[in-house]
Design a protein around this motif. Structure first.
Motif: not given
Length: 301
Positions: A183-197, A215-228
């Motif tokens: 977990a090399d997370l020293a910089e902005a935390l890369p996040l995988a999240v769902f779109p809002e809301p 933080w920064r969003v590097v992956f956005e998906s409407g699928s839980m499988a995608g975020c996982l």
């Protein structure tokens, strides 16, 4: 407590077993009492009677948490099977009166994590019933329900609501990342999240904001499988309910300078009295609470 159990020892009353399961699944006596429509003292009395029948202490209680003893863990597994079999036997003996099509809306974590197990039992108990499933975001599904398009919705929130929906269980949200990756997370935390809301997204950003963690969003998906998948690949950190952690993922926390996340509240929304919806809600609660319990035992929560 005397562990000697003779032939004249009390039997394991199924009513007491149901109370025991509810206390464990709820994480305490007060919420179990509310769900069982009993007083806390009555629930406590049930547990004492069950411990007497079992010949051992089942629960280790402290001021902050409730844990199962070794005997309690053994009985929990048996009690769950006994109660499930008793429910199936009653359904078979009286014949299934539930039939017709039930229109169900479910958030993806419900549909992907708990619903397959629920449907297996539901079909066995009520073979004349059929289900039409719509997967989506809780807020959208509730709007469809308001328009009369869905009979029951299973969804989640990060706070307990008053008078809206039936609380099924609560469990912690966790930061999930690939077990095989450092977990090399020293910089902005890369996040995988769902779109809002999305309450998972909102909870993550609020928690990071509270500690001024970039933080920064590097992956956005409407699928839980995608975020996982993004988390499993080490591409990003995602947020899931603890029982949704799977092989290849680990929970991050203080060591990675990540703040605590709130608990997610899982609800059933069914505006009308519907026997099929009631049966499905009960089945979802049983499976979901069992999954939450098993995750808590595995991760020490």
């Amino acid at each position: 407590m005397d562990k000697t159990v003779g032939t004249s020892s009390p039997t394991l009353d199924i009513v007491l077993l149901r109370t025991f399961l509810e206390v464990v699944d709820s994480g305490g006596f007060a919420l179990a009492a509310e769900r069982l429509a009993l007083t806390p003292s009555a629930v406590s009395g049930h547990i004492k009677r069950l411990e007497l029948a079992a010949g051992d202490t089942l629960l280790a209680r402290t001021t902050r948490r409730l844990d199962l003893t070794q005997a309690g863990e053994t009985l929990y597994a048996y009690a769950r099977n006994i109660v499930d079999l008793e429910r199936e036997a009653r359904a078979r003996l009286r014949g299934s009166t539930i039939q017709g099509r039930l229109r169900v809306g479910a958030s993806e974590d419900f549909a992907g994590t708990w619903l397959p197990q629920v449907l297996q039992g539901f079909h066995r108990w009520h073979p004349q019933a059929s289900i039409e499933l719509k997967v989506g975001i809780t807020a959208d599904l509730l709007r469809q329900q308001e328009r009369g398009h869905l009979d029951v919705v299973f969804g989640k929130r990060c706070s307990r609501t008053n008078g809206e929906g039936e609380l099924l269980w609560r469990e912690p949200l966790v930061w999930a990342y690939a077990s095989a990756c450092a977990a090399d997370l020293a910089e902005a935390l890369p996040l995988a999240v769902f779109p809002e809301p999305c309450i998972y997204r909102e909870a993550a950003l609020a928690a990071l904001g509270s500690v001024a963690r970039p933080w920064r969003v590097v992956f956005e998906s409407g699928s839980m499988a995608g975020c996982l998948s993004a988390a499993l690949a080490g591409f990003a950190v995602t947020v899931v309910a603890r029982s949704q952690l799977r092989e290849g993922l680990r929970e991050l926390g203080e060591e990675e300078r990540l703040p605590a996340l709130p608990a997610a509240c899982f609800y059933a929304f069914s505006p009308r009295t519907n026997p099929a919806a009631r049966a499905l809600i009960d089945a979802v609660r049983s499976i979901g609470q069992r999954s939450r319990f098993m995750a808590a035992r595995l991760h020490g929560g």
